[in-house]
Design a protein around this motif. Structure first.
Motif, PDB file in Angstrom:
ATOM      1  N   ARG A  74       0.818  -1.218   0.000  1.00 36.47           N
ATOM      2  CA  ARG A  74       0.000   0.000   0.000  1.00 36.47           C
ATOM      3  C   ARG A  74       0.850   1.264   0.000  1.00 36.47           C
ATOM      4  N   GLY A  75       2.178   1.098   0.019  1.00 31.40           N
ATOM      5  CA  GLY A  75       3.066   2.246  -0.097  1.00 31.40           C
ATOM      6  C   GLY A  75       3.700   2.726   1.191  1.00 31.40           C
ATOM      7  N   GLU A  76       3.421   2.078   2.305  1.00 33.57           N
ATOM      8  CA  GLU A  76       4.046   2.501   3.559  1.00 33.57           C
ATOM      9  C   GLU A  76       5.520   2.100   3.556  1.00 33.57           C
ATOM     10  N   ASP A  77       6.327   2.951   4.128  1.00 32.13           N
ATOM     11  CA  ASP A  77       7.767   2.694   4.207  1.00 32.13           C
ATOM     12  C   ASP A  77       8.065   1.941   5.495  1.00 32.13           C
ATOM     13  N   ILE A  78       7.872   0.625   5.454  1.00 30.87           N
ATOM     14  CA  ILE A  78       8.068  -0.232   6.630  1.00 30.87           C
ATOM     15  C   ILE A  78       9.132  -1.263   6.292  1.00 30.87           C
ATOM     16  N   VAL A  79      10.051  -1.455   7.222  1.00 36.39           N
ATOM     17  CA  VAL A  79      11.113  -2.439   7.027  1.00 36.39           C
ATOM     18  C   VAL A  79      10.918  -3.551   8.043  1.00 36.39           C
ATOM     19  N   LEU A  80      10.904  -4.784   7.559  1.00 36.19           N
ATOM     20  CA  LEU A  80      10.799  -5.949   8.429  1.00 36.19           C
ATOM     21  C   LEU A  80      12.182  -6.308   8.931  1.00 36.19           C
ATOM     22  N   LEU A  81      12.372  -6.264  10.228  1.00 32.34           N
ATOM     23  CA  LEU A  81      13.645  -6.625  10.824  1.00 32.34           C
ATOM     24  C   LEU A  81      13.615  -8.121  11.106  1.00 32.34           C
ATOM     25  N   GLU A  82      14.522  -8.853  10.509  1.00 35.27           N
ATOM     26  CA  GLU A  82      14.588 -10.299  10.698  1.00 35.27           C
ATOM     27  C   GLU A  82      15.515 -10.613  11.859  1.00 35.27           C
ATOM     28  N   ASN A  83      15.109 -11.570  12.689  1.00 36.20           N
ATOM     29  CA  ASN A  83      15.935 -12.050  13.792  1.00 36.20           C
ATOM     30  C   ASN A  83      16.541 -13.358  13.347  1.00 36.20           C
ATOM     31  N   ASN A  84      17.842 -13.369  13.115  1.00 34.55           N
ATOM     32  CA  ASN A  84      18.515 -14.575  12.636  1.00 34.55           C
ATOM     33  C   ASN A  84      18.635 -15.642  13.712  1.00 34.55           C
ATOM     34  N   ASP A  85      18.356 -15.287  14.976  1.00 35.77           N
ATOM     35  CA  ASP A  85      18.452 -16.246  16.068  1.00 35.77           C
ATOM     36  C   ASP A  85      17.180 -17.066  16.231  1.00 35.77           C
ATOM     37  N   SER A  86      16.115 -16.722  15.506  1.00 34.97           N
ATOM     38  CA  SER A  86      14.840 -17.418  15.692  1.00 34.97           C
ATOM     39  C   SER A  86      14.924 -18.840  15.184  1.00 34.97           C
ATOM     40  N   GLU A  87      14.053 -19.679  15.724  1.00 31.84           N
ATOM     41  CA  GLU A  87      14.072 -21.093  15.386  1.00 31.84           C
ATOM     42  C   GLU A  87      13.033 -21.441  14.342  1.00 31.84           C
ATOM     43  N   SER A  88      12.293 -20.435  13.825  1.00 28.68           N
ATOM     44  CA  SER A  88      11.253 -20.749  12.846  1.00 28.68           C
ATOM     45  C   SER A  88      11.805 -20.911  11.471  1.00 28.68           C
TER      46      SER A  88
END
Length: 88
Positions: A74-88
């Motif tokens: 939709r045009g929002e400037d949002i950045v997804l921060l990834e956690n490399n420590d997660s187990e998923s």
């Protein structure tokens, strides 16, 4: 002045974190191990019962990633921060 404000904010956030961890411990979701050393050290871990909440957390994380993707479309400037420590 900014430093003092930042320090007060950190103390407040730390207090809230400790309150939440103690509540989770009281509810049987986490364990707390206090090491008799200086400086003081405390470790928290999930109990077997706490691990059962992982399914709920995984669903919430998936919803959050989907929501961010939708908002980005939709045009929002949002950045997804990834956690490399997660187990998923």
């Amino acid at each position: 002045m900014i430093h003092a404000c930042h320090e007060r904010c950190n103390k407040f956030l730390y207090k809230v974190l400790i309150q939440q961890l103690r509540e989770l411990e009281r509810d049987g979701l986490v364990t707390r191990h206090v090491y008799q050393q200086m400086p003081p050290k405390v470790e928290y871990g999930l109990t077997e019962y706490g691990v059962t909440a992982n399914t709920i957390v995984d669903v919430m994380c998936a919803w959050g990633r989907d929501n961010i993707a939708l908002r980005q479309q939709r045009g929002e400037d949002i950045v997804l921060l990834e956690n490399n420590d997660s187990e998923s």
